[in-house]
Enzyme design. Structure first.
Site, PDB file in Angstrom:
ATOM      1  N   TYR A 253       0.880  -1.109   0.051  1.00  0.00           N
ATOM      2  CA  TYR A 253      -0.037   0.059   0.062  1.00  0.00           C
ATOM      3  C   TYR A 253       0.971   1.281  -0.010  1.00  0.00           C
ATOM      4  CZ  TYR A 253      -3.745  -3.041   1.622  1.00  0.00           C
ATOM      5  OH  TYR A 253      -4.801  -4.039   1.716  1.00  0.00           O
ATOM      6  N   SER A 254       1.434   1.545   1.247  1.00  0.00           N
ATOM      7  CA  SER A 254       2.233   2.893   1.291  1.00  0.00           C
ATOM      8  C   SER A 254       3.439   2.851   0.479  1.00  0.00           C
ATOM      9  CB  SER A 254       2.615   3.108   2.958  1.00  0.00           C
ATOM     10  OG  SER A 254       1.711   2.959   3.735  1.00  0.00           O
TER      11      SER A 254
ATOM     12  N   SER B 291       5.291  -5.478   5.845  1.00  0.00           N
ATOM     13  CA  SER B 291       5.671  -6.518   6.820  1.00  0.00           C
ATOM     14  C   SER B 291       5.837  -7.764   5.918  1.00  0.00           C
ATOM     15  CB  SER B 291       4.394  -6.564   7.793  1.00  0.00           C
ATOM     16  OG  SER B 291       4.340  -5.293   8.552  1.00  0.00           O
TER      17      SER B 291
ATOM     18  N   GLU C 216      -8.071  -4.954   8.300  1.00  0.00           N
ATOM     19  CA  GLU C 216      -6.893  -4.790   9.097  1.00  0.00           C
ATOM     20  C   GLU C 216      -7.262  -4.136  10.522  1.00  0.00           C
ATOM     21  OE1 GLU C 216      -2.344  -2.586   8.086  1.00  0.00           O
ATOM     22  OE2 GLU C 216      -4.132  -2.274   6.824  1.00  0.00           O
TER      23      GLU C 216
END
Length: 416
Positions: free
Chosen positions: A116-117, A149, A232
């Site tokens: 995502y980021s 992660s 999440e």
């Protein structure tokens, strides 16, 4: 395939689950074969339909199933509440993808990560510049992701990227089930303040993803992302990672993230602060007693709020109330670590193997920022709560309706 629970009463269901557990639950059974029994029984994700290993259970029926499993301390149910990857796949994946991916997701055999980021798109995820361009039956992906992660061991990543630069930023995004183990994907670890390296940077150069691996339709990436983020935040609002585990490596961290924080080791939310205070002889201190009571009240309110949010959450949707739980968990972790340091006193300033209590307290103090940042920062959660729960005016967003190619942050390289 298990039978649907459409016409089964709550009392009859409780009897059915209890009888099934009597016949099947064995605490000595290895985790993998036990999980397969739960899946085959339709108990792993009971609210899903039968074609996705569920039993079309209602929320009340799922609660009964969870309660009966909890009585025996039998694991394996609740994937329809906590399994981020599988819930996103059920909501938006094609029937072909579900047939291929759901079972290994439910058995935790498939290693996953979140893509995502980006360095220039963290809090504003709609501003991502990683791009995908169609090439026949595939898409070619270029860009950079960060804070990933489990990136070192993941087989697939849930990828949000831009497929149309001429639409406003929220409309030009698409969501992919992206294969990580291929040429053009470079993963670099990031050292954390705790001394660990569970996060990574991911550099993607001319990597490929099959068009069949898109979740939802082209341009629906933002909608898919909101559902994934809701699950999440739900998991992070319920649980949290606990004290540092000696020898925990990248694979362990990825497995922990994949199974959901529900399987994480006991953390600041589970530590018996009162027992710790009693052992240290400070249980009569009125300041410490008040601090412990404050943390306990936060835990209880967060538990009730989580139950409220899950009652509203439907497959393929999101609930802004989950942001309350996620924000509350951040506060619980910070406050819990603070109280631990108060209880330990001056010893909390010491380091080394001779002072394990101090090591745990300091680790939890630093690690609390994981929840404050991951899954959307505390500040973002406050924005969501203000706008979507309290109905306050939205913050000005001058670039919201502009074609992304005209947004100043969109780089020349990104526009291709």
């Amino acid at each position: 395939m298990a039978e649907p629970l459409t016409n089964v009463s709550v009392d009859d269901l409780r009897t059915e689950v209890s009888t099934w557990l009597d016949a099947n639950w064995d605490p000595s059974l290895p985790k993998a074969p036990w999980q397969m029994k739960v899946i085959e029984g339709g108990w792993a994700a009971p609210t899903w339909v039968e074609s996705t290993y569920g039993r079309s259970a209602t929320a009340d029926q799922a609660k009964v199933i969870h309660e009966e499993f909890a009585k025996r301390k039998a694991p394996g149910t609740g994937h329809d509440r906590h399994n981020l990857w599988a819930n996103t796949m059920v909501a938006y994946g094609s029937a072909e993808l579900q047939r291929k991916m759901l079972l290994p997701l439910l058995t935790n055999e498939l290693q996953m990560c979140l893509l995502y980021s980006e360095p220039g798109a963290g809090s504003d995820l709609a501003g991502v510049q990683t791009r995908a361009e169609r090439d026949g039956d595939e898409w070619i992906v270029n860009g950079q992701k960060v804070w990933t992660s489990g990136g070192k061991v993941a087989e697939y990543g849930m990828l949000i990227c831009r497929t149309n630069w001429e639409l406003p930023k929220h409309q030009g995004l698409s969501f992919f089930w992206f294969p990580m183990r291929q040429d053009g994907v470079e993963v670099r670890p990031i050292k954390q303040i705790t001394g660990e390296a569970h996060f990574n940077e991911v550099f993607i150069t001319d990597a490929r993803v099959p068009a069949a691996n898109m979740l939802g339709n082209p341009g629906e990436g933002w909608r898919v992302l909101q559902t994934a983020l809701a699950y999440e935040r739900s998991t992070m609002g319920d649980n949290a990672r606990g004290p540092r585990q000696p020898g925990v490596g990248e694979r362990d961290a990825a497995a922990e993230a994949q199974a959901g924080a529900a399987t994480a080791s006991k953390g600041a939310t589970d530590i018996d602060l009162w027992a710790m205070a009693r052992d240290r002889g400070v249980d009569a201190d009125p300041v410490i007693r008040q601090a412990i009571a404050h943390v306990h009240s936060l835990r209880m309110v967060n538990k009730w709020n989580g139950q409220r949010a899950k009652a509203q959450l439907q497959q393929g949707t999101s609930s802004p109330i989950l942001s309350l739980g996620k924000l509350a968990m951040s506060q619980i972790l910070h406050e819990g670590a603070k109280v631990q340091n108060q209880i330990i006193g001056a010893e909390s300033m010491l380091v080394g193997d001779l002072f394990p209590d101090a090591a745990d307290a300091n680790f939890l103090s630093l690690n609390a920022y994981f929840t404050s940042i991951g899954g959307g920062t505390d500040q973002i959660q406050r924005n969501i709560i203000g706008e979507r729960v309290l109905g306050l005016p939205k913050e000005p967003e001058l670039d919201r309706d502009l074609p992304f190619s005209q947004v100043r942050k969109a780089s020349v390289a990104g526009r291709g």
